[in-house]
Scaffold this active site. Sequence first.
Site, short mmCIF file in Angstrom:
data_model
loop_
_atom_site.label_atom_id
_atom_site.label_comp_id
_atom_site.label_asym_id
_atom_site.label_seq_id
_atom_site.Cartn_x
_atom_site.Cartn_y
_atom_site.Cartn_z
N TYR A 114 -3.99 27.96 16.45
CA TYR A 114 -2.98 27.04 15.50
C TYR A 114 -1.98 26.94 16.32
O TYR A 114 -1.28 27.84 17.07
CB TYR A 114 -2.81 27.82 14.36
CG TYR A 114 -4.05 27.92 13.23
CD1 TYR A 114 -4.18 26.71 12.46
CD2 TYR A 114 -5.10 28.85 13.37
CE1 TYR A 114 -5.11 27.07 11.44
CE2 TYR A 114 -6.02 29.08 12.24
CZ TYR A 114 -6.03 27.92 11.42
OH TYR A 114 -6.88 28.00 10.60
N TYR A 153 -12.50 30.97 15.49
CA TYR A 153 -11.67 32.01 16.16
C TYR A 153 -11.71 33.42 15.71
O TYR A 153 -12.14 33.70 14.51
CB TYR A 153 -10.29 31.75 16.12
CG TYR A 153 -9.53 31.44 14.74
CD1 TYR A 153 -9.18 32.56 14.00
CD2 TYR A 153 -9.72 30.12 14.06
CE1 TYR A 153 -8.59 32.31 12.86
CE2 TYR A 153 -9.31 30.10 12.71
CZ TYR A 153 -8.50 31.19 12.15
OH TYR A 153 -7.97 30.86 10.90
N ARG A 163 -13.69 33.81 12.21
CA ARG A 163 -13.72 32.50 11.14
C ARG A 163 -14.40 31.56 11.60
O ARG A 163 -14.47 31.02 12.81
CB ARG A 163 -12.23 32.06 11.03
CG ARG A 163 -11.05 32.99 10.46
CD ARG A 163 -11.28 33.44 9.09
NE ARG A 163 -12.28 32.72 7.98
CZ ARG A 163 -11.62 31.82 7.40
NH1 ARG A 163 -10.56 31.56 7.31
NH2 ARG A 163 -12.46 31.27 6.35
N HIS A 166 -13.10 25.64 10.23
CA HIS A 166 -12.88 25.38 8.92
C HIS A 166 -11.55 24.56 8.92
O HIS A 166 -10.63 24.62 9.88
CB HIS A 166 -12.45 26.64 7.95
CG HIS A 166 -11.39 27.47 8.44
ND1 HIS A 166 -11.55 28.55 9.23
CD2 HIS A 166 -10.34 27.50 8.00
CE1 HIS A 166 -10.49 28.99 9.57
NE2 HIS A 166 -9.34 28.57 8.90
N HIS A 168 -8.20 23.98 6.33
CA HIS A 168 -7.47 24.14 4.98
C HIS A 168 -7.19 23.13 3.99
O HIS A 168 -6.66 21.85 4.84
CB HIS A 168 -6.36 24.97 5.14
CG HIS A 168 -6.43 26.17 6.11
ND1 HIS A 168 -6.63 27.33 5.19
CD2 HIS A 168 -6.66 26.42 7.12
CE1 HIS A 168 -6.85 28.52 6.03
NE2 HIS A 168 -6.94 28.00 7.21
#
Lengths: 245, 207
Positions: A114, A153, A163, A166, A168
């Site tokens: 991120y 990740y 995870r 995905h 959000h």
Amino acid sequence: MAQNDHTAFVMRDRGWHPPAYAPAYKTSVARSPQQALMSLQTPTASELTGPDFDNFALGPVDNDLLLNYREGTARDGLPIGERIIVYGRVVDQYNKPVAGTLVEAWQANAGGRYRHKKDAYMAPLDPNFGGVGRTVTDADGWYRFRTIRPGPYPWPNDVNSWRPAHIHVSVMGPSISTRLITQLYFEGDPLIPLCPIVNTLNDPDAIDTLVARLDKAGSRPMDSLAYRFDIVTRGALQTYFENQG
Amino acid sequence: MTQPTRDGQLRYPESPSQTAGPYVHIGLALEVAGLPPRDVEIGPEIATRDAEGEQIEIVGTVIDGNGDVVEDILIEAWQADANGVYQTDYRADRAFRGFGRSAPGEHDAGELALHTIKPGRVAHPNGQPMAPHINLMLFARGINIHLHTRLYFDDEAEANAACPFLARVPPTRRDTLIAARENNDGVPRYRFEIHLQGPRETVFFDF
């Protein structure tokens, strides 16, 4: 256009949503209320109104994550990763389009990193990718983003938690009663059933509604695959009988 | 013709919530994440200095069950204007927006801040006026579905005592919704503490 002043909504099914306390997702343990929520049998204008974003001043590439981080054009550099289109409709529980609502999205890059001060994962940042988009639904409730498929990740929950890929997704709907933030997963990802956050949902059917489907027909040849992800907000209840007697 | 027999034939299920996660700021509070802001961002200024009404600041923290400040919290606020009217047509270029977002920055030690005007009184469906309040929604890592609460003002004691909404909240827990006015040289400032758990747990609503 004010979409909603005092419309009531279908009661939120708290057993379908994840519970606040879901100990396998460890952070929820200290952050979940222990008292019962106070249910409002008579919601007021405070609950039944909300900001309507029909007139929100979007930038020209706000919904294009391939282009919206770096100034310039594609020629100056594109993010690394699998190019995808993510699109769908926002409808209410009675299949009525939710028009003019703000849809916001954020995600990791193709390596699962991120662009956030606090993300220290070893995968590199992508100089051409920010990972945030927003758009407003059209009159029929449609929205559309162009992006790259995010990577999975690792994260500190169990000794070895990952995870699934995905995105959000945040929607307002016609009132703060319909406010919703969720996550979009990708069809066929083997990490979905292994994820403690996914598994805060108790019903496999609920999980299934968060899995975007490959839409080959909607994809662009030699360009991008498309994934379809519809979002359902609480149903608006009609007032058929004005007189309360 | 057959009658619908299952719930799913009557209506679709709502999309289920998932946590906003630790990186919610990338999407909803770009500067906190370290991302360059776009031309228009929904920020902590619910009302500008030009808005009608009494200018106020709101500061506060969210505290978890261990007593730790939730530094990665994001709150959304929705309030009526000075006349007690919800302005549903959101316009970033207006002095009064009605809706805002706040998240603590890197050096804020988890403290949230909003700039706004004190809202007017909104009528309860029973016809009586509710005391001035701001509706808050909380999002964070570890919060699986956002939490709804309200913020009232301690210098509105008379209006609070007569508020038909507050009257429904158990008296022992009513204080958890009330922000305290602080001595401040400039704009009046109110401080709140939201407790997610424990003996001072804030009242959260389902509606």
